[in-house]
Each structure stands twice: as C-alpha cells, then as structure tokens.
Design a protein around this motif. Structure first.
Motif, PDB file in Angstrom:
ATOM      1  N   GLU A 191      11.948  53.289   5.272  1.00 48.70           N
ATOM      2  CA  GLU A 191      13.186  52.870   5.942  1.00 48.70           C
ATOM      3  C   GLU A 191      12.923  52.501   7.404  1.00 48.70           C
ATOM      4  O   GLU A 191      13.450  51.515   7.917  1.00 48.70           O
ATOM      5  N   THR A 192      12.119  53.308   8.056  1.00 46.60           N
ATOM      6  CA  THR A 192      11.792  53.008   9.453  1.00 46.60           C
ATOM      7  C   THR A 192      11.083  51.665   9.561  1.00 46.60           C
ATOM      8  O   THR A 192      11.407  50.837  10.432  1.00 46.60           O
ATOM      9  N   GLY A 193      10.151  51.421   8.672  1.00 44.73           N
ATOM     10  CA  GLY A 193       9.353  50.204   8.751  1.00 44.73           C
ATOM     11  C   GLY A 193      10.110  48.933   8.448  1.00 44.73           C
ATOM     12  O   GLY A 193       9.868  47.907   9.072  1.00 44.73           O
ATOM     13  N   ILE A 194      11.035  48.987   7.475  1.00 42.64           N
ATOM     14  CA  ILE A 194      11.699  47.733   7.076  1.00 42.64           C
ATOM     15  C   ILE A 194      13.009  47.488   7.821  1.00 42.64           C
ATOM     16  O   ILE A 194      13.543  46.376   7.770  1.00 42.64           O
ATOM     17  N   ASN A 195      13.516  48.492   8.517  1.00 43.85           N
ATOM     18  CA  ASN A 195      14.788  48.316   9.236  1.00 43.85           C
ATOM     19  C   ASN A 195      14.625  48.133  10.743  1.00 43.85           C
ATOM     20  O   ASN A 195      15.606  47.903  11.451  1.00 43.85           O
ATOM     21  N   VAL A 196      13.402  48.238  11.238  1.00 45.14           N
ATOM     22  CA  VAL A 196      13.189  48.095  12.679  1.00 45.14           C
ATOM     23  C   VAL A 196      13.456  46.644  13.097  1.00 45.14           C
ATOM     24  O   VAL A 196      13.142  45.696  12.375  1.00 45.14           O
TER      25      VAL A 196
ATOM     26  N   GLY B 206       2.076  47.731  19.068  1.00 42.64           N
ATOM     27  CA  GLY B 206       2.471  46.428  19.585  1.00 42.64           C
ATOM     28  C   GLY B 206       3.905  46.132  19.238  1.00 42.64           C
ATOM     29  O   GLY B 206       4.732  47.047  19.099  1.00 42.64           O
ATOM     30  N   TRP B 207       4.210  44.843  19.089  1.00 38.22           N
ATOM     31  CA  TRP B 207       5.574  44.396  18.844  1.00 38.22           C
ATOM     32  C   TRP B 207       5.762  43.981  17.384  1.00 38.22           C
ATOM     33  O   TRP B 207       4.834  43.469  16.749  1.00 38.22           O
ATOM     34  N   VAL B 208       6.944  44.186  16.868  1.00 33.77           N
ATOM     35  CA  VAL B 208       7.272  43.767  15.503  1.00 33.77           C
ATOM     36  C   VAL B 208       7.509  42.265  15.511  1.00 33.77           C
ATOM     37  O   VAL B 208       8.511  41.774  16.041  1.00 33.77           O
ATOM     38  N   HIS B 209       6.575  41.540  14.937  1.00 38.02           N
ATOM     39  CA  HIS B 209       6.675  40.081  14.922  1.00 38.02           C
ATOM     40  C   HIS B 209       7.660  39.609  13.856  1.00 38.02           C
ATOM     41  O   HIS B 209       8.470  38.716  14.092  1.00 38.02           O
ATOM     42  N   GLU B 210       7.568  40.245  12.692  1.00 38.55           N
ATOM     43  CA  GLU B 210       8.520  39.933  11.621  1.00 38.55           C
ATOM     44  C   GLU B 210       8.436  41.003  10.543  1.00 38.55           C
ATOM     45  O   GLU B 210       7.447  41.733  10.437  1.00 38.55           O
ATOM     46  N   VAL B 211       9.501  41.091   9.757  1.00 40.51           N
ATOM     47  CA  VAL B 211       9.551  42.008   8.615  1.00 40.51           C
ATOM     48  C   VAL B 211       9.939  41.190   7.389  1.00 40.51           C
ATOM     49  O   VAL B 211      10.909  40.417   7.433  1.00 40.51           O
ATOM     50  N   ARG B 212       9.168  41.363   6.297  1.00 42.29           N
ATOM     51  CA  ARG B 212       9.480  40.654   5.054  1.00 42.29           C
ATOM     52  C   ARG B 212       9.686  41.691   3.954  1.00 42.29           C
ATOM     53  O   ARG B 212       8.750  42.416   3.593  1.00 42.29           O
ATOM     54  N   ASP B 213      10.888  41.757   3.425  1.00 44.53           N
ATOM     55  CA  ASP B 213      11.224  42.701   2.354  1.00 44.53           C
ATOM     56  C   ASP B 213      11.247  41.938   1.032  1.00 44.53           C
ATOM     57  O   ASP B 213      12.102  41.071   0.816  1.00 44.53           O
ATOM     58  N   LEU B 214      10.313  42.245   0.139  1.00 42.13           N
ATOM     59  CA  LEU B 214      10.166  41.519  -1.119  1.00 42.13           C
ATOM     60  C   LEU B 214      10.599  42.337  -2.323  1.00 42.13           C
ATOM     61  O   LEU B 214      10.219  42.049  -3.457  1.00 42.13           O
ATOM     62  N   GLY B 215      11.402  43.343  -2.080  1.00 35.48           N
ATOM     63  CA  GLY B 215      11.879  44.187  -3.187  1.00 35.48           C
ATOM     64  C   GLY B 215      11.092  45.478  -3.265  1.00 35.48           C
ATOM     65  O   GLY B 215      11.322  46.408  -2.498  1.00 35.48           O
ATOM     66  N   GLY B 216      10.153  45.538  -4.199  1.00 33.07           N
ATOM     67  CA  GLY B 216       9.373  46.763  -4.358  1.00 33.07           C
ATOM     68  C   GLY B 216       8.321  46.944  -3.281  1.00 33.07           C
ATOM     69  O   GLY B 216       7.726  48.013  -3.153  1.00 33.07           O
ATOM     70  N   ILE B 217       8.067  45.891  -2.538  1.00 31.32           N
ATOM     71  CA  ILE B 217       7.053  45.950  -1.481  1.00 31.32           C
ATOM     72  C   ILE B 217       7.601  45.230  -0.251  1.00 31.32           C
ATOM     73  O   ILE B 217       8.421  44.305  -0.360  1.00 31.32           O
ATOM     74  N   ALA B 218       7.199  45.682   0.903  1.00 37.26           N
ATOM     75  CA  ALA B 218       7.642  45.056   2.157  1.00 37.26           C
ATOM     76  C   ALA B 218       6.451  44.983   3.111  1.00 37.26           C
ATOM     77  O   ALA B 218       5.497  45.769   3.021  1.00 37.26           O
TER      78      ALA B 218
END
Length: 434
Positions: free
Chosen positions: A58-63, A20-32
């Motif tokens: 990297e792919t998951g948090i930078n998309v 599906g579509w990337v609704h949002e990405v939340r990077d919390l430091g050690g976990i995203a």
C-alpha cells in the motif's frame, strides 16, 4: 545516508538501500512497479501483491509522484526493467510526501513554459535535460579553471560592493553601505588590473557581475557569472591566445566527459570541440564583410558598433568562432590602450560565436598619464578612481586581459534559445524571485 547506494551502482546480488524521488508508479493488478530516480538515474522497484506485506504494498503504490522515498531490498537482474535490474523491497519509507498538485511535470511528459519552469526551478532541475545543462556548465567551469592553472594563473576574488562603477555611472545598481552610497560591481576589471601590478602578475576570477541595463532579451541578464583573465607582460595577441585556449579546453572537456548529458540534449552526434586557430579579423575587415553580405538595410561605416543582425551575418559568413580586433578607440573603454602610431585605433578585441559576442578584451593602458587622459576623453572624473589610478604611478607593467560570461558560453555551446536556460535562478528586469 552512509549506507545508501546510488541507482547506477546497484548490481544483481546486492542487498541495497536506494533513495530518491518517485518518478512514476504503475499498478498492473497483481503486480505494481515504482520507478525511483536519483542523480545517477532510475531503478525499478517491484511489488508482488500476493507475496508481500499489505502495508508495504500500500505504501509503495499509493505514494505521490515526486515524493522522497527510501527503499531497501534485494537487487535482481530483470531484462525488462528500464536499467536491467530491479529491487524487490523488504522495506519502504516515505521520507517526504509530495503534494499531488505539482506546478510542472518533472518527467517531461507535459511541457511547461519557461516562466513556469523558472518559478519552480527546483522541480524543473529534476528533469534530466535541465540537469544535463548544469552538469555541463559545471564541467565548463572545471575545465576553464584547470586551463588557467596550466598557464600559471592564480585565482582571485574581488569586491562586489564598490564605491564607483567600472565604466562610470551608467548601468549601476546603487546600494546603501553604512549610510553611504555604493554600487554593485559591474566587473572586476579595475581590481584585476591592480593585481597584475602585484606579485601575482597573472590572475583569473570566476564570479558574479551586476548591470542595470535596460535590455530584456533572450541573451541579456542583470546578474551574470563572468570568467575574467588578466596578465602582466603580455599583449593583446597573447591574451587572445589564452582566451582561445580556455574556450577549446571547455569544449574538449564537455565532449570527453559529458556524452550522456549531450545525448539527453540531442547534441551527441553533432557536438565537436573547435579545432584550428580562430580567424582574427580587424574591425575594418569585419564591417567590410558584413556590408558585402547585403543583410543590413544601411551600410556600416567606421565607428559604428556591430548590430545584432550584422554579427549574425558575419557569423554565418565565417562559420565558427572568430576574433574582431583593432577596434576604433572611441567605442572601447578608457582602459584599452591605443596604438602609439594611431590614436584612433585601439588594441581591443572581441571573441565572437556565430550567434553573438562572447568575449571583450584587449591590451590595457599601463602608463599613468595616458590612462588619466583616457578618463577625461570619455567624460569620467579621474579623481573618483584615485584608488585605481594612483597604483599606476608605482610601476605598472604592460598587461592585457579579457572577460566572458559563463551563461553566454553555455548558451552558444548547447544552442539554447534563451540565456535563462543556462542559469539556475536568473535575475532580469522582471525576475527577482526565486
């Protein structure tokens, strides 16, 4: 993708592929977390940076938001996740990268005006609230078709390119047809009448109509989708019964099958299918009640059409759907039959929502000589409609019918401010694209 699992179907213990579509990405430091959205809802994808492949993380948090991705991994229970489950991925594929500069925010966190939304309707329809409108519209059409079939009606499709206009030469879109002038059809009216004279007898159609009217208001369109009904061997009273039945069927289906969509639109608590018979006011009674409200600057007299402010005043007074019957012959189309004992009174009717007119219908003139005379009285040349009138020489039964616009029905049902909210790609005086 035959191995794809919809987000709503992902359960703890599954090893699933969601897309599906990337609704949002939340990077919390050690976990995203990546929130993935499809047509059924959203699901959380968890990235534990120290325990996963760096390239995967990297792919998951930078998309970019609204990119299309495919994620495969284990589905696990997680009470803190938006839907109570999350995916721990072992692979992620970016299937289509989105531009970081989006023309509107599909998450709805930043509002966009209606014009921007319509210019980017594909993005706009990713918003759950917008999608809900069109899910409800689809349910309305399903329910109406089912009701028509339950009363023995056959679905037909009639031409949209015609030689003459349904109601004369006004409000027509001309087109060039192999070197000859033709027009986009204003209504299937004449064709559906011809079909009640065939072996089908009772027919309905759901299809587009085109009107080059000058109105540019929140409730007018130049291309609309109409629900049309016509039946042999019924009168205008019986036609109103069917009309009322379709509307109640549509409301009941939405109430029963679209609670999630109504919730998204903030209507779940107040939405209720109409019950009881719709009042049937004569035109004379209607103008008397409008005049009695004192809302108009000038009193209405016999022969006046009902102005918008008059419709609203009467709608407030009645408080629900209602019919206006027995209209003056002079303000109804040539094909509406007059009463035999009063040629100034027609068997036409309108179905009204408290906000506006929804339906126009009536008993039709099935007698050849009277039909031709009706053309002449309204300044139309019967010879231009010979394909239609000649069939009335060959045994046309008494018949009646009506039509209403899907967009107006959905607009009033969902209390939308603008009719363009109820059509995916509106056509009006300013809008020809997309």
């Amino acid at each position: 993708m035959k191995d794809r699992t919809f987000t709503a179907d992902a359960e703890p213990g599954d090893h699933a592929t969601v897309a599906g579509w990337v609704h949002e990405v939340r990077d919390l430091g050690g976990i995203a977390f990546l929130i993935l959205r499809d047509k059924t809802g959203k699901i959380q994808v968890k990235f534990e940076k120290d325990e996963m492949d760096d390239e995967l993380v990297e792919t998951g948090i930078n998309v970019q938001r609204e990119s299309v991705v495919q994620v495969t991994g284990d589905v696990e229970e997680e009470e803190r996740a938006p839907t109570g489950v999350e995916v721990t991925p072992d692979s992620i594929e970016v299937m289509a990268e989105a531009d970081p500069q989006l023309p509107l925010d599909p998450s709805g966190k930043v509002d966009a005006d209606l014009s921007t939304r319509l210019d980017n309707r594909t993005l706009d329809a990713r918003k759950p609230e917008t999608k809900a409108i069109f899910e409800i519209r689809a349910e309305v059409l399903r329910a109406v078709r089912e009701y028509f079939r339950s009363v023995g009606s056959t679905e037909i499709n009639t031409p949209k390119i015609v030689a003459t206009g349904t109601e004369g030469g006004t409000e027509l879109f001309p087109v060039t047809y192999f070197g000859e002038e033709a027009f986009m059809n204003q209504s299937p009216q004449l064709f559906k009448q011809l079909m009640v004279g065939s072996g089908l007898e009772r027919v309905f159609e759901v299809g587009p109509i085109f009107r080059a009217e000058e109105h540019n208001t929140p409730r007018h369109l130049n291309e609309a989708t109409m629900i049309d009904f016509e039946s042999a061997f019924i009168d205008h009273e019986e036609a109103m019964d069917v009309c009322e039945g379709t509307l109640k069927a549509a409301y009941s289906a939405v109430e029963e099958n679209c609670q999630e969509e109504l919730e998204l639109l903030g209507l779940a608590d107040e939405f209720e299918a109409p019950s009881g018979d719709f009042p049937r006011l004569t035109y004379e009674e209607a103008i008397e009640r409008i005049n009695a409200t004192g809302e108009l600057d000038e009193q209405l007299v016999w022969g006046d059409d009902l102005p918008t402010e008059g419709e609203k005043a009467l709608g407030d007074d009645v408080g629900g759907h209602y019919f206006v019957t027995d209209w003056p012959s002079e303000i109804k189309p040539f094909y509406i039959q007059d009463y035999d004992d009063d040629s100034e009174l027609s068997k036409g009717f309108d179905l009204m929502h408290p906000r506006m007119e929804l339906v126009s219908g009536g008993q039709r003139e099935h007698r050849y000589d009277a039909l031709v005379e009706g053309f002449k009285q309204q300044g139309l040349d019967p010879d231009q409609f010979e394909y239609y009138t000649k069939m009335f020489k060959y045994g046309m039964p008494p018949h009646a019918g009506w039509a209403y616009g899907v967009e107006r029905l959905v607009m009033t049902m969902l209390d939308l401010d603008n009719i363009r909210e109820a059509v995916l790609f509106p056509r009006d005086r300013q809008r020809l694209s997309p």
